[in-house]
Design an enzyme around this catalytic site. Structure first.
Site, PDB file in Angstrom:
ATOM      1  N   LYS A   7      -1.003  -9.382   2.919  1.00 41.39           N
ATOM      2  CA  LYS A   7      -0.491  -8.878   4.198  1.00 41.39           C
ATOM      3  C   LYS A   7      -1.519  -7.946   4.816  1.00 41.39           C
ATOM      4  O   LYS A   7      -2.083  -7.104   4.113  1.00 41.39           O
ATOM      5  CB  LYS A   7       0.841  -8.147   4.007  1.00 41.39           C
ATOM      6  N   GLU A  61      -2.233  -5.446   8.457  1.00 40.35           N
ATOM      7  CA  GLU A  61      -1.633  -4.811   9.621  1.00 40.35           C
ATOM      8  C   GLU A  61      -2.499  -5.033  10.857  1.00 40.35           C
ATOM      9  O   GLU A  61      -3.723  -5.119  10.758  1.00 40.35           O
ATOM     10  CB  GLU A  61      -1.459  -3.310   9.375  1.00 40.35           C
ATOM     11  N   ASP A 110       0.835  -1.198   0.000  1.00 42.83           N
ATOM     12  CA  ASP A 110       0.000   0.000   0.000  1.00 42.83           C
ATOM     13  C   ASP A 110       0.869   1.246   0.000  1.00 42.83           C
ATOM     14  O   ASP A 110       0.382   2.360  -0.175  1.00 42.83           O
ATOM     15  CB  ASP A 110      -0.983  -0.003   1.171  1.00 42.83           C
ATOM     16  N   SER A 111       2.185   1.052   0.152  1.00 42.56           N
ATOM     17  CA  SER A 111       3.139   2.147  -0.016  1.00 42.56           C
ATOM     18  C   SER A 111       3.116   2.689  -1.436  1.00 42.56           C
ATOM     19  O   SER A 111       3.683   3.758  -1.705  1.00 42.56           O
ATOM     20  CB  SER A 111       4.552   1.678   0.344  1.00 42.56           C
ATOM     21  N   GLU A 156       7.870  -3.768  11.895  1.00 43.44           N
ATOM     22  CA  GLU A 156       8.385  -2.492  11.397  1.00 43.44           C
ATOM     23  C   GLU A 156       8.718  -1.563  12.554  1.00 43.44           C
ATOM     24  O   GLU A 156       7.927  -1.392  13.484  1.00 43.44           O
ATOM     25  CB  GLU A 156       7.363  -1.822  10.472  1.00 43.44           C
ATOM     26  N   ASP A 186      -0.498  -6.117  -0.187  1.00 44.27           N
ATOM     27  CA  ASP A 186      -1.061  -5.445   0.981  1.00 44.27           C
ATOM     28  C   ASP A 186      -2.568  -5.285   0.818  1.00 44.27           C
ATOM     29  O   ASP A 186      -3.042  -4.892  -0.259  1.00 44.27           O
ATOM     30  CB  ASP A 186      -0.462  -4.044   1.124  1.00 44.27           C
TER      31      ASP A 186
END
EC number: 2.1.2.11
Length: 301
Positions: A151, A153, A82-83, A219, A121
């Site tokens: 992935k 979070e 998502d970066s 992270e 993501d």
């Protein structure tokens, strides 16, 4: 792990160096490449890396050419992160990017990488409402995005979500520590897991691994805390700003290659200066066009 589609029990039986076809870290030769097609890395190969005390590399990728280059360079895992929100679409944070924006990027990477495991993501707002929402989004990334895993979070609160996704056949990498999608609630970019907070991350990792996550990414976590997390769970860990005891390491490729300008985070090591190289190339091209040197006779029909 139940998420693998391969019946092989040995990493060396299926995947090229450093996971096969010779001693660890031995480069593949042209004759090796010609002997058989390159096999796809699966989640169980990452597990074997941890079991053997080996390491794997992970980079973000968002389109065809970087996916091809990183894949050919031997990077084991590609993350369609998502970066992309702030490295492709020009947003200030990862929060605005949507599922529909990420899916085409994911397809491009998955079609272009012949060997690497492709992880996508799940963006903010696409899995938090319920386990059912998370499963539905995960299915889209595997079905429409051609990803091999996803992935998400969050800590142990999402254990039931991870469990539901895994039961639906979706391999899940969990992401703890600093979670960029929660930057507002965390008070900005801050190291997580210091002091007494270390136990929280250990508990998160244990719960997520027990729920079926094939890997846990950490992270911006102190190295000692990351080492404790890695020791507490059997599945492989991935670090970004989390010391060097994790099984894998990940960086945003634009940071790693020096494409993004400005100050880099402490955990970034820059391996090239693509921003300067591209700028110089563009300036030289512009100068040649403006002075009539391009195109020359050799570029004309």
């Amino acid at each position: 792990m139940a998420t693998s589609n391969s019946s092989d029990s040995s990493m060396s039986a299926e995947v090229p160096a450093p996971y096969g076809n010779g001693p660890a870290n031995a480069p593949a030769t042209p004759s090796d490449t010609a002997k058989k097609p390159v096999a796809r890395i699966r989640t169980h190969h990452l597990q074997q890396a941890k079991d053997k005390g080996e390491h794997f590399a992970m980079l973000t990728a968002y389109e065809q050419y970087t996916a091809e280059i990183f894949d050919e360079a031997g990077i084991e895992v590609l993350l369609v992160g998502d970066s992309a929100s702030n490295n492709v679409f020009g947003n200030e944070t990862s929060l605005p990017v949507t599922v529909d924006e990420l899916l085409p990027l994911c397809r491009a990477v998955a079609r272009s990488a012949k060997r690497a495991l492709v992880v996508a993501d799940l963006p903010f707002g696409s899995y938090e409402v319920s386990a059912e929402q998370a499963v539905a989004t995960g299915v889209r990334f595997l079905k429409e995005g051609l990803a091999h895993a996803v992935k998400i979070e969050g800590g142990k609160f999402y254990a039931d979500t991870v469990r539901a996704m895994v039961q639906a056949g979706i391999p899940v990498m969990a992401h703890i520590g600093f979670t960029p999608q929660s930057e507002h609630s965390l008070g900005g970019y801050r190291v997580q897991g210091r002091g007494d907070d270390a136990q929280r991350l250990i508990d998160d990792a244990v719960a997520l691994a027990e729920a079926g996550a094939f890997s846990v990414l950490m992270e911006m976590v102190p190295a000692a805390t990351a080492a404790a997390v890695d020791a507490a769970i059997a599945v492989p860990t991935v670090g970004i700003g989390a010391g060097n005891t994790t099984t894998g390491q990940v960086l945003v490729w634009q940071d790693m290659a020096g494409l993004r300008g400005g100050k880099m985070a402490k955990f970034v090591k820059q391996y090239a200066d693509l921003r300067t190289s591209l700028s110089n190339a563009a300036k030289a091209y512009g100068d040649d066009v403006r002075t009539g040197q391009f195109p020359g006779p050799e570029h004309s029909f």
